[in-house]
Enzyme design. Structure first.
Site, mmCIF file in Angstrom:
data_model
loop_
_atom_site.group_PDB
_atom_site.id
_atom_site.type_symbol
_atom_site.label_atom_id
_atom_site.label_comp_id
_atom_site.label_asym_id
_atom_site.label_seq_id
_atom_site.Cartn_x
_atom_site.Cartn_y
_atom_site.Cartn_z
ATOM 1 C CG ASP A 83 -1.973 0.981 1.284
ATOM 2 O OD1 ASP A 83 -2.414 1.382 0.197
ATOM 3 O OD2 ASP A 83 -2.411 1.365 2.394
ATOM 4 C CG HIS A 182 -5.423 8.044 3.281
ATOM 5 N ND1 HIS A 182 -4.680 8.684 2.338
ATOM 6 C CD2 HIS A 182 -5.618 6.783 2.824
ATOM 7 C CE1 HIS A 182 -4.417 7.846 1.340
ATOM 8 N NE2 HIS A 182 -4.982 6.688 1.609
HETATM 9 P P1 13P Z 1 -9.089 4.768 5.352
HETATM 10 O O1 13P Z 1 -8.249 5.656 6.198
HETATM 11 O O2 13P Z 1 -10.350 5.431 4.931
HETATM 12 O O3 13P Z 1 -9.362 3.445 5.999
HETATM 13 O O4 13P Z 1 -8.273 4.464 3.989
HETATM 14 C C1 13P Z 1 -7.264 3.509 3.975
HETATM 15 C C2 13P Z 1 -6.466 3.533 2.717
HETATM 16 O O5 13P Z 1 -6.796 4.168 1.746
HETATM 17 C C3 13P Z 1 -5.233 2.741 2.704
HETATM 18 O O6 13P Z 1 -4.490 2.905 1.533
HETATM 19 O O1 G3H Z 2 -3.206 4.817 3.395
HETATM 20 C C1 G3H Z 2 -2.922 4.782 4.556
HETATM 21 C C2 G3H Z 2 -3.132 3.574 5.385
HETATM 22 O O2 G3H Z 2 -4.180 3.792 6.297
HETATM 23 C C3 G3H Z 2 -1.861 3.144 6.027
HETATM 24 O O3 G3H Z 2 -1.520 3.989 7.063
HETATM 25 O O4 G3H Z 2 0.915 4.446 6.732
HETATM 26 O O5 G3H Z 2 -0.186 4.738 8.977
HETATM 27 O O6 G3H Z 2 0.180 2.463 8.036
HETATM 28 P P1 G3H Z 2 -0.051 3.923 7.745
HETATM 29 ZN ZN ZN Z 3 -4.564 4.870 0.711
#
Ligand code: 13P
Ligand code: G3H
Ligand code: ZN
Length: 314
Positions: A83, A182
């Protein structure tokens, strides 16, 4: 079944009008909660790992947990996805580490540089059977490792740029900015999403899988528990679930959810702490947190429409 990539999943999701849930994992309890939900609902699954998750738990622990999930659930197609990969090097590392899907997030770079880095990741990943997600436009946000923008509306994905981007990079799926962000504070007033951006892209490239980040709903149940038991999230607001179901029918094939997992776990931990202040056995508060995640994810799979779709995606 070994880990799979998203190709078949997205084909099926697109043609049958549903989306696959992409859930962020950071530890064993979160992963177990998610996996037991998809196992019961017979849904395909994308488990995603952020740079923050790699830093927190280490890749070897997360990989071992996911390996067990795959081994114990041979009928469930599971994708291990990076991600918000920030550089070619991070994506390369993850391809080499056995991820079946990686995201290169060049959305904060110029259009040309985003194309360049995405193309480079696509070339490397495709040679090794790994699929790639990229992002165009910018989401708001407050995540530790994901920089957001304040003025969400001014940074929506431009559909014409999206077409050019898809053609020039050969990327397998594209995350679009349509008004989500986010974290737990997505909207200050009534939530609105730019569905026309999805429609315009689909007109030009029908069949192309789009991705929606920032798709947590900030469920009332968990927000209320958090606020009741000493937390302070009074203004938290997420994406309405009807909007997510609608997007899933329009070509959004992957829906990213992290905040709802965090809130489910936090709510239950706060509840146990408050109701039984003498408790100090982590299993007694992480256990209810894991169960809350499971029930919440089961519910989400129906919102996304992917419950019961594991077999056709395998
Ligand atoms: P949320 O913060 O809405 O759960 O989104 C998560 C996300 O896009 C991770 O890449
Ligand atoms: O896109 C963001 C996700 O919620 C991951 O968040 O980078 O704090 O793990 P993080
Ligand atoms: Zn994201």
């Amino acid at each position: 079944m070994a880990l799979v990539n998203t190709k078949k999943m997205f084909e099926m999701a697109y043609s049958n009008g549903y989306a696959v849930g992409a859930f962020n994992v950071n530890n064993m309890e979160i992963t177990q909660g998610i996996v037991s939900a998809v196992a019961e609902e017979k849904a395909p699954l994308i488990l995603q790992i952020s740079r923050g998750a790699r830093k927190y738990a280490s890749m070897s622990y997360l990989r071992a947990i996911i390996d067990v999930a795959v081994e114990e659930n041979p009928d469930i197609p599971i994708v291990m996805h990076l991600d918000h990969g920030d550089t070619f090097e991070t994506c390369k590392q993850c391809v080499d580490d056995g991820f079946t899907s990686v995201m290169i997030d060049g959305s904060h770079q110029s259009f040309e540089d985003n194309i360049k880095v995405t193309r480079k990741v696509v070339d490397y990943a495709h040679d090794r059977g790994v699929v790639v997600e990229a992002e165009l436009g910018q989401l708001g946000g407050i995540e530790e490792d994901v920089v957001g923008v304040e003025d969400v509306a001014a940074h929506l994905t431009d559909p014409d740029q999206a077409i050019e981007f898809i053609e020039k990079t050969g990327v397998d799926s594209l995350a679009v900015a349509i008004g989500t962000s986010h974290g737990a504070y997505k909207f200050k007033t009534a939530p609105t999403l730019a569905f026309d951006v999805i429609e315009k892209i689909q007109e030009k490239v029908p069949g192309y899988p789009l991705v929606m980040h920032g798709s947590s709903s900030v469920l009332k149940e968990f927000k209320d528990l958090i606020n009741k038991y000493g937390g302070a999230m009074p203004d938290a607001m997420g994406v309405p679930e009807e909007a997510i179901s609608k997007a899933a029918k329009m070509g959004i094939c992957k829906v990213n959810i992290d905040t709802d997992l965090r809130m489910a776990l936090t709510a239950k931990i706060r509840q146990v702490y408050s109701e039984t202040p003498a408790e100090f056995d982590p299993r007694k508060y992480l256990g209810p947190g894991r169960e809350a995640i499971k029930q919440m994810v089961k519910h989400k799979l129906h919102i996304l429409g992917c419950a019961g779709k594991a077999a056709e995606c395998a």
